[in-house]
Design a protein around this motif. Sequence first.
Motif, PDB file in Angstrom:
ATOM      1  N   ALA A 154      29.683 -24.440 -18.346  1.00 39.98           N
ATOM      2  CA  ALA A 154      29.777 -23.085 -17.787  1.00 39.98           C
ATOM      3  C   ALA A 154      29.919 -22.082 -18.932  1.00 39.98           C
ATOM      4  CB  ALA A 154      30.978 -23.002 -16.860  1.00 39.98           C
ATOM      5  N   CYS A 155      29.525 -20.820 -18.667  1.00 38.07           N
ATOM      6  CA  CYS A 155      29.556 -19.823 -19.749  1.00 38.07           C
ATOM      7  C   CYS A 155      30.984 -19.370 -20.044  1.00 38.07           C
ATOM      8  CB  CYS A 155      28.662 -18.631 -19.405  1.00 38.07           C
ATOM      9  SG  CYS A 155      29.372 -17.515 -18.176  1.00 38.07           S
ATOM     10  N   GLY A 156      31.849 -19.416 -19.013  1.00 43.30           N
ATOM     11  CA  GLY A 156      33.241 -19.004 -19.215  1.00 43.30           C
ATOM     12  C   GLY A 156      33.450 -17.501 -19.148  1.00 43.30           C
ATOM     13  N   ARG A 157      32.375 -16.730 -18.951  1.00 41.56           N
ATOM     14  CA  ARG A 157      32.520 -15.265 -18.999  1.00 41.56           C
ATOM     15  C   ARG A 157      32.024 -14.562 -17.741  1.00 41.56           C
ATOM     16  NH1 ARG A 157      30.598 -16.822 -23.890  1.00 41.56           N
ATOM     17  NH2 ARG A 157      28.473 -16.466 -23.204  1.00 41.56           N
ATOM     18  N   CYS A 158      31.145 -15.232 -16.952  1.00 40.86           N
ATOM     19  CA  CYS A 158      30.562 -14.533 -15.793  1.00 40.86           C
ATOM     20  C   CYS A 158      31.629 -14.364 -14.691  1.00 40.86           C
ATOM     21  CB  CYS A 158      29.347 -15.294 -15.265  1.00 40.86           C
ATOM     22  SG  CYS A 158      29.770 -16.870 -14.495  1.00 40.86           S
ATOM     23  N   VAL A 159      31.257 -13.624 -13.658  1.00 39.48           N
ATOM     24  CA  VAL A 159      32.237 -13.346 -12.601  1.00 39.48           C
ATOM     25  C   VAL A 159      32.672 -14.642 -11.893  1.00 39.48           C
ATOM     26  CG1 VAL A 159      30.461 -12.779 -10.878  1.00 39.48           C
ATOM     27  CG2 VAL A 159      32.751 -11.849 -10.625  1.00 39.48           C
ATOM     28  N   ASP A 160      31.716 -15.585 -11.740  1.00 39.29           N
ATOM     29  CA  ASP A 160      32.070 -16.865 -11.098  1.00 39.29           C
ATOM     30  C   ASP A 160      33.094 -17.624 -11.946  1.00 39.29           C
ATOM     31  OD1 ASP A 160      30.250 -17.173  -8.688  1.00 39.29           O
ATOM     32  OD2 ASP A 160      28.832 -16.598 -10.242  1.00 39.29           O
ATOM     33  N   CYS A 161      32.850 -17.668 -13.252  1.00 34.29           N
ATOM     34  CA  CYS A 161      33.790 -18.363 -14.148  1.00 34.29           C
ATOM     35  C   CYS A 161      35.165 -17.688 -14.087  1.00 34.29           C
ATOM     36  CB  CYS A 161      33.261 -18.366 -15.580  1.00 34.29           C
ATOM     37  SG  CYS A 161      31.937 -19.572 -15.831  1.00 34.29           S
ATOM     38  N   GLU A 162      35.170 -16.348 -14.086  1.00 32.49           N
ATOM     39  CA  GLU A 162      36.450 -15.612 -14.053  1.00 32.49           C
ATOM     40  C   GLU A 162      37.195 -15.874 -12.742  1.00 32.49           C
ATOM     41  OE1 GLU A 162      37.819 -14.151 -16.427  1.00 32.49           O
ATOM     42  OE2 GLU A 162      36.261 -13.500 -17.830  1.00 32.49           O
ATOM     43  N   LEU A 172      29.002 -23.551 -10.276  1.00 31.56           N
ATOM     44  CA  LEU A 172      29.184 -22.194  -9.736  1.00 31.56           C
ATOM     45  C   LEU A 172      28.764 -21.111 -10.729  1.00 31.56           C
ATOM     46  CD1 LEU A 172      32.681 -22.769  -8.075  1.00 31.56           C
ATOM     47  CD2 LEU A 172      30.526 -22.417  -6.863  1.00 31.56           C
ATOM     48  N   CYS A 173      28.766 -21.423 -12.007  1.00 31.35           N
ATOM     49  CA  CYS A 173      28.506 -20.426 -13.062  1.00 31.35           C
ATOM     50  C   CYS A 173      27.121 -19.786 -12.907  1.00 31.35           C
ATOM     51  CB  CYS A 173      28.621 -21.109 -14.423  1.00 31.35           C
ATOM     52  SG  CYS A 173      28.170 -20.056 -15.807  1.00 31.35           S
ATOM     53  N   THR A 174      27.051 -18.461 -13.083  1.00 33.86           N
ATOM     54  CA  THR A 174      25.787 -17.716 -12.981  1.00 33.86           C
ATOM     55  C   THR A 174      24.894 -17.995 -14.183  1.00 33.86           C
ATOM     56  OG1 THR A 174      27.251 -15.970 -12.242  1.00 33.86           O
ATOM     57  CG2 THR A 174      24.938 -15.404 -12.407  1.00 33.86           C
ATOM     58  N   ASN A 175      25.531 -18.343 -15.293  1.00 39.62           N
ATOM     59  CA  ASN A 175      24.783 -18.386 -16.542  1.00 39.62           C
ATOM     60  C   ASN A 175      25.170 -19.611 -17.386  1.00 39.62           C
ATOM     61  OD1 ASN A 175      23.169 -17.496 -18.602  1.00 39.62           O
ATOM     62  ND2 ASN A 175      24.775 -16.189 -19.500  1.00 39.62           N
ATOM     63  N   PRO A 176      24.927 -20.844 -16.821  1.00 41.69           N
ATOM     64  CA  PRO A 176      25.342 -22.031 -17.585  1.00 41.69           C
ATOM     65  C   PRO A 176      24.633 -22.115 -18.936  1.00 41.69           C
ATOM     66  CG  PRO A 176      24.233 -22.654 -15.525  1.00 41.69           C
ATOM     67  CD  PRO A 176      24.267 -21.176 -15.561  1.00 41.69           C
TER      68      PRO A 176
END
Length: 382
Positions: free
Chosen positions: A74-82, A51-55
């Motif tokens: 996952a990046c852990g910071r994008c809106v999807d991760c949040e 789901l992450c925008t920026n893996p």
Amino acid sequence: MPLSDVLHQDRAHNRLQRAFCAGRIPHAYLFTGPDGVGKEMLANRLAAVLLCTNPQERQPPADVQGALETWRDACGRCVDCELLRAGNHPDFHRIHRTLNKSHPDAQIRSRKAIDLSIDVIRHFLIARIGLRPSQGQSKVFIITEAERLSAGAQNAMLKTLEEPPAHSYLVLLATSADALLETTKSRCQHVSFNTLPAEFIRRHLDDQAGLSQDAATFLAELSQGSLGQAMQFAAYGLHDSVSALLDLLSQAAANPLACGKGLQEAAQELAGALKTQSDDDTGDTNMTRLAQNMILATASTILRDVQRLTVGHRPAALPSNAVISRLAEKTHPEAMRKTIQAVGTAEYQIRRSGNVNLIFDTLGIAIGRGLKPGARTSQPVI
Ligand SMILES: [Zn+2]
């Protein structure tokens, strides 16, 4: 929520990372293994990567064995991760059997959720999986307790598994693949999970559950490699029943029926605690059965320690317990093998809804015979 949080599952990590690296991520995974070893944790983290925008591509963690060159997470910071972390991602769906309680049809809502039914699968999976992702680039469906999928539900899912809509991913979680139809299994990438090392579970119980070292050591051994199970046992205070069970086993040779009855009563008491703590609606009978099997597993763990000592090994669950030493002095490895086998038979009969009074009486007699002074038998060890 990094993927590397899931420990001691190197084989599963390798499978996922190789799929990422090849750019061929299967649309349906089947994760199998005992409860509480990290299947759902890894499925949730896989969902985050999808789901992450920026893996991100990173160096593989040093403690994961395998010839991996890169490690995607996952990046852990994008809106999807949040959104996922907050439990609100619109494209993340967790399918479980008690979802029937949220079904629009009142008749379906009123049913007991024993199976993962076709109604739940139709409404919460099939009707939604074809829709475009509403937030991110993928839709992820995690099906828990997939071994409880009814045959009808599995047949209803076949087309979805065969021709999954673009951008959709399914992860089925099951303790074993045996209960699933061949047609379901063959359409999923199967990844099996390991049991966890006892020392890892012991340390976790020590740190997280605030248990004494003795209790943590016992529960780590009792849980047989499942951290989830160990945490559940800790929550139910199963380690508190050990001294009562040791007393019962000590008396078994002199009074076998009282030992059987005592085990049955200990299970009854535990069942009462389970019923007040659980929100499962599979019924009192199941809770009683679960408690009976927990008490038998506890007894079996103690008896395995006695057996270890009879062959000169240090007990694993109760390493410095005087009662274990006294019991081991009177008995013999072969007698203990038969006794442990008798406990296994009792567990099996309970699962098959046998006559409970008879099962515990028979078990008491078998334990009494195994722990009788001079319990050596003339039959060869198999
Ligand atoms: Zn992200």
